[in-house]
Write an enzyme that holds these catalytic residues in place. Structure first.
Site, PDB file in Angstrom:
ATOM      1  N   LYS A 138     -66.270 -20.518  11.929  1.00 49.43           N
ATOM      2  CA  LYS A 138     -66.370 -19.755  10.781  1.00 49.43           C
ATOM      3  C   LYS A 138     -65.026 -19.427  10.232  1.00 49.43           C
ATOM      4  O   LYS A 138     -64.019 -19.746  10.911  1.00 49.43           O
ATOM      5  CB  LYS A 138     -66.979 -18.483  11.160  1.00 49.43           C
ATOM      6  CG  LYS A 138     -68.402 -18.534  11.711  1.00 49.43           C
ATOM      7  CD  LYS A 138     -69.028 -17.265  11.932  1.00 49.43           C
ATOM      8  CE  LYS A 138     -70.533 -17.199  12.624  1.00 49.43           C
ATOM      9  NZ  LYS A 138     -70.997 -16.018  13.033  1.00 49.43           N
TER      10      LYS A 138
ATOM     11  N   PHE B 116     -76.775  -6.002   7.117  1.00 55.59           N
ATOM     12  CA  PHE B 116     -75.641  -6.668   7.153  1.00 55.59           C
ATOM     13  C   PHE B 116     -75.691  -8.051   6.649  1.00 55.59           C
ATOM     14  O   PHE B 116     -74.702  -8.816   6.638  1.00 55.59           O
ATOM     15  CB  PHE B 116     -75.041  -6.957   8.414  1.00 55.59           C
ATOM     16  CG  PHE B 116     -76.022  -7.381   9.508  1.00 55.59           C
ATOM     17  CD1 PHE B 116     -76.105  -8.818   9.789  1.00 55.59           C
ATOM     18  CD2 PHE B 116     -76.501  -6.554  10.320  1.00 55.59           C
ATOM     19  CE1 PHE B 116     -77.044  -9.464  10.716  1.00 55.59           C
ATOM     20  CE2 PHE B 116     -77.452  -7.149  11.471  1.00 55.59           C
ATOM     21  CZ  PHE B 116     -77.689  -8.602  11.461  1.00 55.59           C
TER      22      PHE B 116
ATOM     23  N   ARG C  85     -74.298 -22.394  23.358  1.00 47.91           N
ATOM     24  CA  ARG C  85     -74.409 -20.855  23.395  1.00 47.91           C
ATOM     25  C   ARG C  85     -73.994 -20.152  24.458  1.00 47.91           C
ATOM     26  O   ARG C  85     -73.194 -19.031  24.266  1.00 47.91           O
ATOM     27  CB  ARG C  85     -75.852 -20.343  23.220  1.00 47.91           C
ATOM     28  CG  ARG C  85     -76.637 -20.996  22.242  1.00 47.91           C
ATOM     29  CD  ARG C  85     -76.560 -20.077  20.784  1.00 47.91           C
ATOM     30  NE  ARG C  85     -77.043 -18.558  20.940  1.00 47.91           N
ATOM     31  CZ  ARG C  85     -76.866 -17.825  19.956  1.00 47.91           C
ATOM     32  NH1 ARG C  85     -76.594 -18.113  18.668  1.00 47.91           N
ATOM     33  NH2 ARG C  85     -77.379 -16.461  20.032  1.00 47.91           N
TER      34      ARG C  85
ATOM     35  N   THR D 123     -73.506 -12.588  20.866  1.00 50.52           N
ATOM     36  CA  THR D 123     -73.375 -12.244  19.354  1.00 50.52           C
ATOM     37  C   THR D 123     -72.101 -11.260  19.184  1.00 50.52           C
ATOM     38  O   THR D 123     -71.389 -11.266  18.441  1.00 50.52           O
ATOM     39  CB  THR D 123     -74.558 -11.836  18.552  1.00 50.52           C
ATOM     40  OG1 THR D 123     -75.622 -12.899  19.125  1.00 50.52           O
ATOM     41  CG2 THR D 123     -74.217 -11.900  17.316  1.00 50.52           C
TER      42      THR D 123
ATOM     43  N   ARG E  93     -66.343 -16.260  21.956  1.00 48.96           N
ATOM     44  CA  ARG E  93     -66.483 -14.973  21.222  1.00 48.96           C
ATOM     45  C   ARG E  93     -65.819 -14.037  21.961  1.00 48.96           C
ATOM     46  O   ARG E  93     -65.326 -12.934  21.375  1.00 48.96           O
ATOM     47  CB  ARG E  93     -67.948 -14.641  21.002  1.00 48.96           C
ATOM     48  CG  ARG E  93     -68.601 -15.653  19.814  1.00 48.96           C
ATOM     49  CD  ARG E  93     -70.103 -15.526  19.873  1.00 48.96           C
ATOM     50  NE  ARG E  93     -70.504 -16.358  18.459  1.00 48.96           N
ATOM     51  CZ  ARG E  93     -71.988 -16.020  18.482  1.00 48.96           C
ATOM     52  NH1 ARG E  93     -72.805 -15.670  19.198  1.00 48.96           N
ATOM     53  NH2 ARG E  93     -72.304 -16.787  17.239  1.00 48.96           N
TER      54      ARG E  93
ATOM     55  N   HIS F 175     -70.373 -20.194  15.089  1.00 48.68           N
ATOM     56  CA  HIS F 175     -71.940 -20.081  15.025  1.00 48.68           C
ATOM     57  C   HIS F 175     -72.355 -21.335  15.795  1.00 48.68           C
ATOM     58  O   HIS F 175     -71.735 -22.504  16.169  1.00 48.68           O
ATOM     59  CB  HIS F 175     -72.544 -20.536  13.488  1.00 48.68           C
ATOM     60  CG  HIS F 175     -73.911 -20.873  13.505  1.00 48.68           C
ATOM     61  ND1 HIS F 175     -74.867 -19.981  13.612  1.00 48.68           N
ATOM     62  CD2 HIS F 175     -74.542 -22.019  13.641  1.00 48.68           C
ATOM     63  CE1 HIS F 175     -76.085 -20.476  13.545  1.00 48.68           C
ATOM     64  NE2 HIS F 175     -75.646 -21.773  13.715  1.00 48.68           N
TER      65      HIS F 175
HETATM   66  N1  UDP Z   1     -73.953 -10.197  13.025  1.00 50.97           N
HETATM   67  C1  UDP Z   1     -73.541  -9.026  12.571  1.00 50.97           C
HETATM   68  N2  UDP Z   1     -74.100  -8.004  13.161  1.00 50.97           N
HETATM   69  C2  UDP Z   1     -75.048  -7.843  13.967  1.00 50.97           C
HETATM   70  C3  UDP Z   1     -75.704  -9.154  14.118  1.00 50.97           C
HETATM   71  C4  UDP Z   1     -75.204 -10.479  13.619  1.00 50.97           C
HETATM   72  O1  UDP Z   1     -72.742  -8.727  11.961  1.00 50.97           O
HETATM   73  O2  UDP Z   1     -75.433  -6.778  14.269  1.00 50.97           O
HETATM   74  C5  UDP Z   1     -73.603 -11.392  12.478  1.00 50.97           C
HETATM   75  C6  UDP Z   1     -72.568 -12.106  13.500  1.00 50.97           C
HETATM   76  O3  UDP Z   1     -71.300 -12.895  12.966  1.00 50.97           O
HETATM   77  C7  UDP Z   1     -73.669 -13.273  14.115  1.00 50.97           C
HETATM   78  C8  UDP Z   1     -74.526 -13.499  12.720  1.00 50.97           C
HETATM   79  O4  UDP Z   1     -74.398 -12.335  11.990  1.00 50.97           O
HETATM   80  O5  UDP Z   1     -72.899 -14.346  14.611  1.00 50.97           O
HETATM   81  C9  UDP Z   1     -75.773 -13.942  12.652  1.00 50.97           C
HETATM   82  O6  UDP Z   1     -76.561 -13.387  13.733  1.00 50.97           O
HETATM   83  P1  UDP Z   1     -77.350 -13.852  14.726  1.00 50.97           P
HETATM   84  O7  UDP Z   1     -78.200 -12.669  15.142  1.00 50.97           O
HETATM   85  O8  UDP Z   1     -78.109 -15.102  14.292  1.00 50.97           O
HETATM   86  O9  UDP Z   1     -76.280 -14.132  15.888  1.00 50.97           O
HETATM   87  P2  UDP Z   1     -75.876 -15.627  16.568  1.00 50.97           P
HETATM   88  O10 UDP Z   1     -76.999 -16.430  16.547  1.00 50.97           O
HETATM   89  O11 UDP Z   1     -74.819 -15.932  15.731  1.00 50.97           O
HETATM   90  O12 UDP Z   1     -75.373 -15.199  18.017  1.00 50.97           O
HETATM   91 MG    MG Z   2     -78.325 -17.115  15.210  1.00 52.26          MG
END
Ligand code: UDP
Ligand code: MG
Length: 166
Positions: free
Chosen positions: A10, A58, A90, A96, A107, A124
């Site tokens: 990102k 968000f 992952r 996340t 992360r 991502h």
């Molecule tokens: N995100 C955030 N707040 C949250 C959940 C997600 O800022 O409470 C952002 C974060 O950058 C995350 C992206 O939104 O990577 C996509 O969310 P997802 O739930 O798909 O998480 P990921 O698959 O990226 O772990």
């Molecule tokens: Mg996701």
């Protein structure tokens, strides 16, 4: 099961010059990179990419984050391919929420939470097979991926103006 997964470094990962560190951690997976490119993310692509999160409070923040509104308008997109690629990538990425992510993960090592509460987690990675297919098709054209018939294709003729080297 051999499978592909989409990885995006990102804009925060790029602006912090973390590309090498991130790719090094991913190389522990011994998966194969079958596609890679730099990409500026349009609003349409960002909204489609995070389409499943459309109802989240968000959503607008993460669309702007992926577009690079506060970092740089660059992302690096890659397709990794191999045995259990989705789960293995992952795991290397970590949770996340960067505060909850193991510090040994990408992360956990490099992410932060902004004062607005956005998880700037530098990478991502697709969550499952269905998402991987949907995301790879959003980010890459068939001929940009070095695997034949990853997904079914059709022959098509495109006519649009494009640039060529002089
Ligand atoms: N995100 C955030 N707040 C949250 C959940 C997600 O800022 O409470 C952002 C974060 O950058 C995350 C992206 O939104 O990577 C996509 O969310 P997802 O739930 O798909 O998480 P990921 O698959 O990226 O772990
Ligand atoms: Mg996701």
């Amino acid at each position: 099961m051999q499978e592909p997964t989409l990885v995006i470094i990102k804009p925060d990962g790029l602006v912090k010059s973390l590309t090498g560190n991130i790719l090094t951690k991913l190389s522990d997976s011994h998966l194969v990179i079958v596609a890679a490119k730099m990409k500026t993310v349009s609003r349409d692509l960002a909204e489609a990419h995070y389409g499943q999160l459309h109802d989240k409070p968000f959503f607008e923040e993460i669309v702007r984050y992926l577009m690079g509104e506060s970092h740089t308008k660059r992302t690096m997109a890659l397709v990794y391919y191999g045995e259990d690629a989705i789960q293995r990538v992952r795991k290397i990425c970590g949770a996340t929420n960067p505060e909850e992510a193991d510090p040994a993960t990408i992360r956990g090592a490099y992410g932060r939470i902004t004062t607005k509460g956005v998880y700037e987690n530098v990478i991502h990675a697709s969550s499952n097979k269905v998402d991987a297919e949907r995301e790879i098709k959003l980010w890459f054209e068939p001929d940009e991926i070095l695997i034949d018939n990853l997904y079914p294709t059709k022959d098509t003729t495109k006519s649009y103006k494009t640039r060529a080297w002089v």
